[in-house]
Structure formats: structure tokens, C-alpha cells
Design a protein around this motif. Sequence first.
Motif, PDB file in Angstrom:
ATOM      1  N   ASP A  65       0.967  -1.338  -0.242  1.00 44.18           N
ATOM      2  CA  ASP A  65      -0.097   0.185  -0.041  1.00 44.18           C
ATOM      3  C   ASP A  65       0.955   1.310  -0.034  1.00 44.18           C
ATOM      4  OD1 ASP A  65      -2.423  -1.425  -0.050  1.00 44.18           O
ATOM      5  OD2 ASP A  65      -2.642  -1.358   2.096  1.00 44.18           O
ATOM      6  N   SER A 116      -5.584  -7.010  -4.180  1.00 42.55           N
ATOM      7  CA  SER A 116      -5.686  -5.398  -4.121  1.00 42.55           C
ATOM      8  C   SER A 116      -5.502  -4.945  -5.660  1.00 42.55           C
ATOM      9  CB  SER A 116      -4.441  -5.115  -3.523  1.00 42.55           C
ATOM     10  OG  SER A 116      -4.685  -5.217  -2.094  1.00 42.55           O
ATOM     11  N   GLY A 185      -2.492   2.444  -1.348  1.00 42.83           N
ATOM     12  CA  GLY A 185      -3.293   2.645  -0.209  1.00 42.83           C
ATOM     13  C   GLY A 185      -3.708   3.935  -0.056  1.00 42.83           C
ATOM     14  N   LYS A 514      -9.433  -0.850   0.908  1.00 45.27           N
ATOM     15  CA  LYS A 514      -8.301  -1.778   0.380  1.00 45.27           C
ATOM     16  C   LYS A 514      -8.325  -3.033   1.040  1.00 45.27           C
ATOM     17  CE  LYS A 514      -5.374  -0.324   4.476  1.00 45.27           C
ATOM     18  NZ  LYS A 514      -4.160   0.478   4.712  1.00 45.27           N
TER      19      LYS A 514
END
Length: 517
Positions: A65, A116, A185, A514
Motif C-alpha cells: 500500500d 488489491s 493505499g 483496500k
Amino acid sequence: MRKWGPLVAVCLGTFMLLLDVTIVIVALPDIAHSLNASLSQLQWVIDGYALMLAALLLGAGAAADVVGRRKVYVAGTALFAAASLACGLAPNAGALVAMRAVQGLGATAMFATTLSLLAATYQGRDRSVALGVWGAVSGGAAALGPILGGLLTQGLDWRWIFFVNLPVSVAAIVLTLRAVGESRGGPGARIDWAGTATFTVFAGATTYAVIRADAVGWGSTRTAATLALAVVALALFVLVERRSAQPMLDLALFRSGSFAGVMVGSVALNAAAFGFLPYTSIWLQTLLGLSPVRGGLVLVPLALTAFVAAALGGRLLHGAPYRLVIGLGLLLIGAGALAQSFLDAGSGWPALTAGLAVAGAGVGLVSPAIASAALASVPPRQAGTAGGAVNTLRQLGYALGVAVFGTLTASRMEHSLRGAGLADPRGAARALAGGGARELLARVPQAQRPALDRALHAAFASGLNTAGAVAGVLGLLAGAAVLLLVRGPAPAAAGAPGRSAGPGGDAALASGEKLHT
């Protein structure tokens, strides 16, 4: 290809890294013979990889992230490829174990970013399709591992189970760089270094203590010190996570009985279903004389019924509460493991078929539902933590299962061999569990070999019976715990297995939060 290129790139890496969790199972006897590997080293060939996935998965997701998910995925794939090459070229067992750990580090970086990347790339119906394909690939990889491992080991050499990763890795990297966009992120994302370090020490020390306990003794100073280190590391992990503003794992989630029940099921799933299969494979090849291919094919009932149960279960049990789907699946896994624990000196591979089929049906029910059940048990903003916790505990369950069942198998073998007239029953038991049946027979005069051969068959059967029985009880207890603890909506309401075969599900990602793993 422009639309589905990212999905192909992510699925290539996912298939490869999950395949390597189980592909070595059938190759263990050949590895032991080629590199003169001990039982402990064979256990670490499996556990070094699985432990990296378990210990670093949540931390790697947080790192991605911050650094960038595509960047971490590509770097992880490159490291995985380099370590695969080193595994294939390993000159001894120690080098293979070390490179398997490095390979696991690369796999962790890949696995932590797969969902992700898909969540950042696809929306709406396309996201559901992408997650469904990803879920099917994830389930198929682990099931196909022993079969492909047998084909490569027998057709070429055990080293090719690692070399085969190289062209796939190159294709995944090229396609990712061409088709996948970078994503990160939200503002303020950071890496929980302290949480990652303490959890890694806890998982590694626990597994090391269990693997070494049979050799040095459970009451030895080394075992006690290692277990004490594991307890201290766990306590520090809890302290760090409770005080962290952005914990790697929000321990408050365990206050929910549903979440705690799902986590129990996550650990038990891989431990009970797969933890003693490496020793089953060694028994099939070194005691029954099956080839690597035939040894892999013996495990087909597990893979086949898992596929069928996953495909039919979503339709037949559509709308059923999560606790029933997962609880029933774990009970089937427990029953299947118990059904494999009735071997004797004259048993052949057909004695395993029914148990493998029943356990596979349980795996097919649990695997598509368990991560979605975790997501349904937490607020949407904590979906990433819940999904990551499931994958982490599944891999930790597998690593600990291999360690515990290896120790149980060897201990029971030692007890059985005490009456066989061997000078060192403990050493013989560990050699037998590590695939050294031929070497043991070669040490005695020709006239004594038939009697020793019968004793070895009886000892290995006894060891596998003990491991299967413990795995069965674990599955049954975990199933009961899920039935008692887990509450919440049915799959259709949560939008998970009924709408997507992937562990996240479309509804879980719709909030835009996320999702690390």
C-alpha cells in the motif's frame, strides 16, 4: 487482452505461488534420496515456504500500500523466479531449504497484492468475474500441485518442479508491466514493522520447536527455550498490536465469536486436510513402490471431489448460513482424515481413496466460503484485515500441521519399531519417515530383510494412522466450534460465495476499502 490482461497477469502469479505450496509433496522421496535429506530438512522444504506466506503476508500487504502494489508484485515475482532457479540448482538439502524460504518471501509479495490489484483494476460485474476466475485458479493450483509434481519428477527430474516457474514468471512480469496500472493505499498508510517482526518470530519459533522436538526431545533445554521464545514473541505481538494506531491485525476483531470461529476454521482447514499428505506421499512411494506419477494420481480423489463440491455446493447450499457450510465442510474433512487412519502392514493405496474423497468434499465446501464468512463478520472498513487474517492462518495451519504430524508420525513409528530388533529405533523411525526405507533394508543381511520389511510397513501404517486420527479430531472439533460460534448472514446476503468464487467477493470490495490479501 487490454481488458483482461491484468487478470491473466495476476492469475499467472497466483497459480504459480500456490502450486508451489503442494507441488513438492510427491517429489519428497526423490529429494531425500538425491540430497541425502533428513526428515527435519524435508519438513523445512515445505514449511520454509509456507511459514513465509503465513508470517509476512499481512505486513507485505501494508508495505505494498505504501510502495505500490504493482511494483511489489513485479519485485516479488522476480525474487520468486530467482529463488526457484536456485532451488533447482541446490547442491544440498541446506541450500534447498534456504532458497525455499527466499522463494516464499517472493511469493508473499505476490500473494499480498493479487486481490488489491484486481480490486483497483475492475469494477462492478467485471470485478465479480475477475474474482471468480481468481478463486478458481487459487483452488485449482493447490489441487493440481501433487499431480504436476509427479509428472515433472518422473518425466524429467525433481529439480524441474522449480525450473518450470521460470518461463511463467517471465510471462507474468512482462504482462504485468504492460497491462497493470500502479495503485497504492490511502493517505497515511504505513508498515507495521514491529507487528510483522514479532509475528514472524512467533510462527518460526513455534514451528522450529515442533520439528526439532522429536529429535532432541520435548523436555530438552533447546525445545523449552524455543517454545519460551515463541510465547514471548506472541505476547509482544499482542502488546504491539493493541498499542498500534494502524495494527497489522486488529485484535479487537476476535471479540466477535463469528470472527474467532472463522479463524479457528482457517487454521484447521489446511492443517487437517493437507498437513499429513507429505508423509502419505512418502509411504506411497517408498513403502508401496509407486512411481511419482502414480503417487500423485492417488491423491486425485481429493482434488476431484473438492472441485465438484465447490461447483455444486454454491448452488445446492445457496442461501445456507456460513456456519452450516463451513461447519459441515470441516466435519467432512475430519471424517475423511479419520477414514484414512485404518491402515495396516498389508494396506495398499485403495485404502486411502474413500477418506481422500470425503476430505476433498469438505475442502470444496470450506475454501470458497471461509474468507467471505470472515468478511461478513467484520465492518466493511476492516475487510482487508479479515481477508488477510484468513490467508495468514490457513498457511500457518499448514506449516504447523506438517510439523506436528511429522513429529507424531515419527514418534509412533519409533514405538512400533522397538520390537524389530533395531539398534536405534528413533533414528530408524526418522529415516523411515524421511523416505529412507531402502537404506534401512540395505543395512541388514538378506535373510533378515523380509521380516524388517514387514516391520517397516507396520510402523509406517501406525504412524500415518496416528496422524490421520489427530487430524480427524482436529477437523471435527473445528467444525463443532464453527457451528457454535459463527453467526451472521447467509452467503447470498453477504454477496460472497454465491456471487463470486473469490475469497473477497464483490460486496466486500464494493465499499472501496483496500484489500491486502
